[in-house]
Design an enzyme around this catalytic site. Sequence first.
Site, PDB file in Angstrom:
ATOM      1  N   ASP A  29      71.894  27.920  34.167  1.00 24.62           N
ATOM      2  CA  ASP A  29      71.979  27.343  35.836  1.00 24.62           C
ATOM      3  C   ASP A  29      71.344  26.961  36.786  1.00 24.62           C
ATOM      4  OD1 ASP A  29      71.209  30.164  35.674  1.00 24.62           O
ATOM      5  OD2 ASP A  29      73.347  30.601  36.216  1.00 24.62           O
ATOM      6  N   GLU A  69      42.078  44.080  47.168  1.00 18.74           N
ATOM      7  CA  GLU A  69      41.369  44.708  45.969  1.00 18.74           C
ATOM      8  C   GLU A  69      41.113  46.694  46.577  1.00 18.74           C
ATOM      9  OE1 GLU A  69      37.805  43.355  45.035  1.00 18.74           O
ATOM     10  OE2 GLU A  69      37.536  42.261  47.439  1.00 18.74           O
ATOM     11  N   LYS A 116      24.585  26.629  35.197  1.00 21.09           N
ATOM     12  CA  LYS A 116      25.371  25.918  33.741  1.00 21.09           C
ATOM     13  C   LYS A 116      27.048  25.943  33.978  1.00 21.09           C
ATOM     14  CE  LYS A 116      25.229  27.708  28.732  1.00 21.09           C
ATOM     15  NZ  LYS A 116      24.034  27.458  28.035  1.00 21.09           N
ATOM     16  N   ASP A 172      37.935  47.199  42.069  1.00 24.72           N
ATOM     17  CA  ASP A 172      37.509  47.988  43.663  1.00 24.72           C
ATOM     18  C   ASP A 172      39.367  48.676  44.145  1.00 24.72           C
ATOM     19  OD1 ASP A 172      35.459  47.259  44.633  1.00 24.72           O
ATOM     20  OD2 ASP A 172      35.861  45.350  44.068  1.00 24.72           O
ATOM     21  N   ILE A 196      34.505  35.490  34.263  1.00 20.48           N
ATOM     22  CA  ILE A 196      33.106  36.400  34.076  1.00 20.48           C
ATOM     23  C   ILE A 196      32.281  35.570  32.985  1.00 20.48           C
ATOM     24  CG2 ILE A 196      33.587  38.442  36.031  1.00 20.48           C
ATOM     25  CD1 ILE A 196      32.247  39.063  32.701  1.00 20.48           C
ATOM     26  N   HIS A 197      32.462  34.673  32.737  1.00 20.83           N
ATOM     27  CA  HIS A 197      31.804  34.196  31.404  1.00 20.83           C
ATOM     28  C   HIS A 197      32.207  33.478  30.530  1.00 20.83           C
ATOM     29  CE1 HIS A 197      29.388  34.409  27.582  1.00 20.83           C
ATOM     30  NE2 HIS A 197      28.623  34.997  28.040  1.00 20.83           N
ATOM     31  N   ARG A 213      31.718  32.943  47.199  1.00 17.86           N
ATOM     32  CA  ARG A 213      32.217  34.323  47.454  1.00 17.86           C
ATOM     33  C   ARG A 213      31.243  35.117  49.142  1.00 17.86           C
ATOM     34  NH1 ARG A 213      34.159  39.122  44.124  1.00 17.86           N
ATOM     35  NH2 ARG A 213      32.170  39.193  43.428  1.00 17.86           N
ATOM     36  N   TYR A 228      33.294  33.581  38.378  1.00 17.04           N
ATOM     37  CA  TYR A 228      32.113  33.418  38.973  1.00 17.04           C
ATOM     38  C   TYR A 228      30.586  33.886  38.611  1.00 17.04           C
ATOM     39  CZ  TYR A 228      35.596  36.482  41.941  1.00 17.04           C
ATOM     40  OH  TYR A 228      37.117  36.696  42.313  1.00 17.04           O
TER      41      TYR A 228
HETATM   42  N1  COA Z   1      28.179  31.781  34.929  1.00 18.58           N
HETATM   43  C1  COA Z   1      27.431  30.545  33.976  1.00 18.58           C
HETATM   44  N2  COA Z   1      26.727  30.858  32.810  1.00 18.58           N
HETATM   45  C2  COA Z   1      26.106  32.477  32.674  1.00 18.58           C
HETATM   46  C3  COA Z   1      27.465  33.448  33.171  1.00 18.58           C
HETATM   47  C4  COA Z   1      28.177  32.564  34.144  1.00 18.58           C
HETATM   48  N3  COA Z   1      29.176  33.872  34.538  1.00 18.58           N
HETATM   49  N4  COA Z   1      27.533  34.128  31.984  1.00 18.58           N
HETATM   50  C5  COA Z   1      26.742  33.702  31.626  1.00 18.58           C
HETATM   51  N5  COA Z   1      26.282  32.613  31.768  1.00 18.58           N
HETATM   52  C6  COA Z   1      25.580  32.009  30.483  1.00 18.58           C
HETATM   53  C7  COA Z   1      23.577  32.688  30.299  1.00 18.58           C
HETATM   54  O1  COA Z   1      22.966  32.207  31.016  1.00 18.58           O
HETATM   55  C8  COA Z   1      23.551  32.529  28.694  1.00 18.58           C
HETATM   56  O2  COA Z   1      23.549  31.104  29.419  1.00 18.58           O
HETATM   57  P1  COA Z   1      22.167  30.581  28.930  1.00 18.58           P
HETATM   58  O3  COA Z   1      22.007  31.400  26.550  1.00 18.58           O
HETATM   59  O4  COA Z   1      21.553  29.049  28.429  1.00 18.58           O
HETATM   60  O5  COA Z   1      20.348  30.923  29.208  1.00 18.58           O
HETATM   61  C9  COA Z   1      24.913  31.607  28.298  1.00 18.58           C
HETATM   62  O6  COA Z   1      25.781  32.049  29.099  1.00 18.58           O
HETATM   63  C10 COA Z   1      25.835  32.660  27.460  1.00 18.58           C
HETATM   64  O7  COA Z   1      24.937  33.915  28.085  1.00 18.58           O
HETATM   65  P2  COA Z   1      25.243  35.795  27.653  1.00 18.58           P
HETATM   66  O8  COA Z   1      24.150  35.706  26.887  1.00 18.58           O
HETATM   67  O9  COA Z   1      26.104  36.011  26.625  1.00 18.58           O
HETATM   68  O10 COA Z   1      25.159  36.512  29.147  1.00 18.58           O
HETATM   69  P3  COA Z   1      24.525  37.473  29.809  1.00 18.58           P
HETATM   70  O11 COA Z   1      23.826  38.668  29.066  1.00 18.58           O
HETATM   71  O12 COA Z   1      23.900  35.876  30.334  1.00 18.58           O
HETATM   72  O13 COA Z   1      24.945  37.366  30.848  1.00 18.58           O
HETATM   73  C11 COA Z   1      26.658  38.822  32.290  1.00 18.58           C
HETATM   74  C12 COA Z   1      26.245  38.655  31.228  1.00 18.58           C
HETATM   75  C13 COA Z   1      28.204  39.842  32.502  1.00 18.58           C
HETATM   76  C14 COA Z   1      25.544  39.172  32.907  1.00 18.58           C
HETATM   77  C15 COA Z   1      27.674  37.223  32.748  1.00 18.58           C
HETATM   78  O14 COA Z   1      28.349  36.795  32.221  1.00 18.58           O
HETATM   79  C16 COA Z   1      27.177  37.687  34.492  1.00 18.58           C
HETATM   80  O15 COA Z   1      26.579  37.804  35.043  1.00 18.58           O
HETATM   81  N6  COA Z   1      28.560  36.795  35.174  1.00 18.58           N
HETATM   82  C17 COA Z   1      29.525  37.350  36.188  1.00 18.58           C
HETATM   83  C18 COA Z   1      29.130  38.887  36.563  1.00 18.58           C
HETATM   84  C19 COA Z   1      29.701  38.562  38.742  1.00 18.58           C
HETATM   85  O16 COA Z   1      29.783  37.228  38.957  1.00 18.58           O
HETATM   86  N7  COA Z   1      30.185  39.711  38.702  1.00 18.58           N
HETATM   87  C20 COA Z   1      30.917  39.390  40.228  1.00 18.58           C
HETATM   88  C21 COA Z   1      32.327  38.996  39.928  1.00 18.58           C
HETATM   89  S1  COA Z   1      33.370  40.575  38.826  1.00 18.58           S
HETATM   90 MG    MG Z   2      35.403  43.888  43.916  1.00 15.48          MG
END
Ligand code: COA
Ligand code: MG
Length: 294
Positions: A270, A129, A20, A156, A222-223, A66, A9
């Site tokens: 089997d 969910e 990214k 959820d 998510i990461h 989504r 996500y």
């Molecule tokens: N997709 C793409 N890149 C991502 C990412 C993701 N889901 N999550 C983090 N990154 C990138 C960051 O931008 C950062 O890049 P940069 O250093 O070039 O700026 C690198 O990966 C490392 O990220 P980090 O600093 O460890 O995390 P963060 O504090 O920037 O973000 C979250 C943490 C949880 C906010 C983030 O991971 C996120 O938004 N995740 C998705 C959440 C989501 O979509 N939720 C709904 C569905 S359950």
């Molecule tokens: Mg949800």
Amino acid sequence: MRARRALLYVPGADWRKIEKAKGLNADSVCLDLEDGVAANRKAEARSTVARAFSSLNFGKSERLARINAVGSGFEVDDLAVVGLARPDGLIIPKVSSAIAIQWTSDQLASIERKMNWSVGSIYLLALIENARGVVNLSQIAEASPRVQALIFGAEDYAADVGAIRTPGGNEVLYARSAVVAYAAAYGLQAIDLVFRDYRDPEGLSVEARGGAELGFAGKQVIHPDQIEAVQEAFTPNEAQIAEALNVVQAAGVNLQAGSGAFAVDNKMVDMPVIRAAERVLARARVAGKLERDG
Ligand code: COA
Ligand code: MG
């Protein structure tokens, strides 16, 4: 069906993260308009996601979006803007009956007709969910031929039934398993819950392996740090592939000779064991670990 081992996500209003995401080699990338986007940025997220699909190359990653839940009030604009950018597929959240799927499918059909795209080409993944979604799994699974996968959303779901989340996850095990069973019954993929603690690789691996053992084909992430370990957990390893090849090979010989049950490496084999071995090989093939005809 394509591999969806890790489904990443990315918040739809965050251009930096979207850029990214395209280079991370996740099997699927899902640009989110729903819970990852604040209510006051929904319109911005829509146009950002549409721009991403029309201007960025996501390589081998599947391009998903989504939308917001059908009935949320955001879904009509989400579909109008993002549908026109021609994603590979859409995730519909909080699906609680066949109606949400059928409504979305109808909207997509009119976009596809207008654009001269083949009708049915944009497919759907249904996020299960809430309790209603679990109870109505069979009607959801067969609501439209567009549906390719059922995804389980634990947070959820727990909130909906009043469960308290625990590390072991007993409180969601029934719903999680139901998603696998109904997906298998209707020939769909099942995709497992999010592991929220993205700084805990050990916990992630344990949960991902557990999901693969339950029968899931992949997991939501998510990461970026979660992608590789998850894709590995949902790819059969060398030993599993070798064992499955042995079983299938021995089956060829033994079934031909009229034995339905026989021994491979001192273990009984089997029909169900043979079918499981074939599933392992199918998974290895979609992950590119085995020749198509191997
Ligand atoms: N997709 C793409 N890149 C991502 C990412 C993701 N889901 N999550 C983090 N990154 C990138 C960051 O931008 C950062 O890049 P940069 O250093 O070039 O700026 C690198 O990966 C490392 O990220 P980090 O600093 O460890 O995390 P963060 O504090 O920037 O973000 C979250 C943490 C949880 C906010 C983030 O991971 C996120 O938004 N995740 C998705 C959440 C989501 O979509 N939720 C709904 C569905 S359950
Ligand atoms: Mg949800």
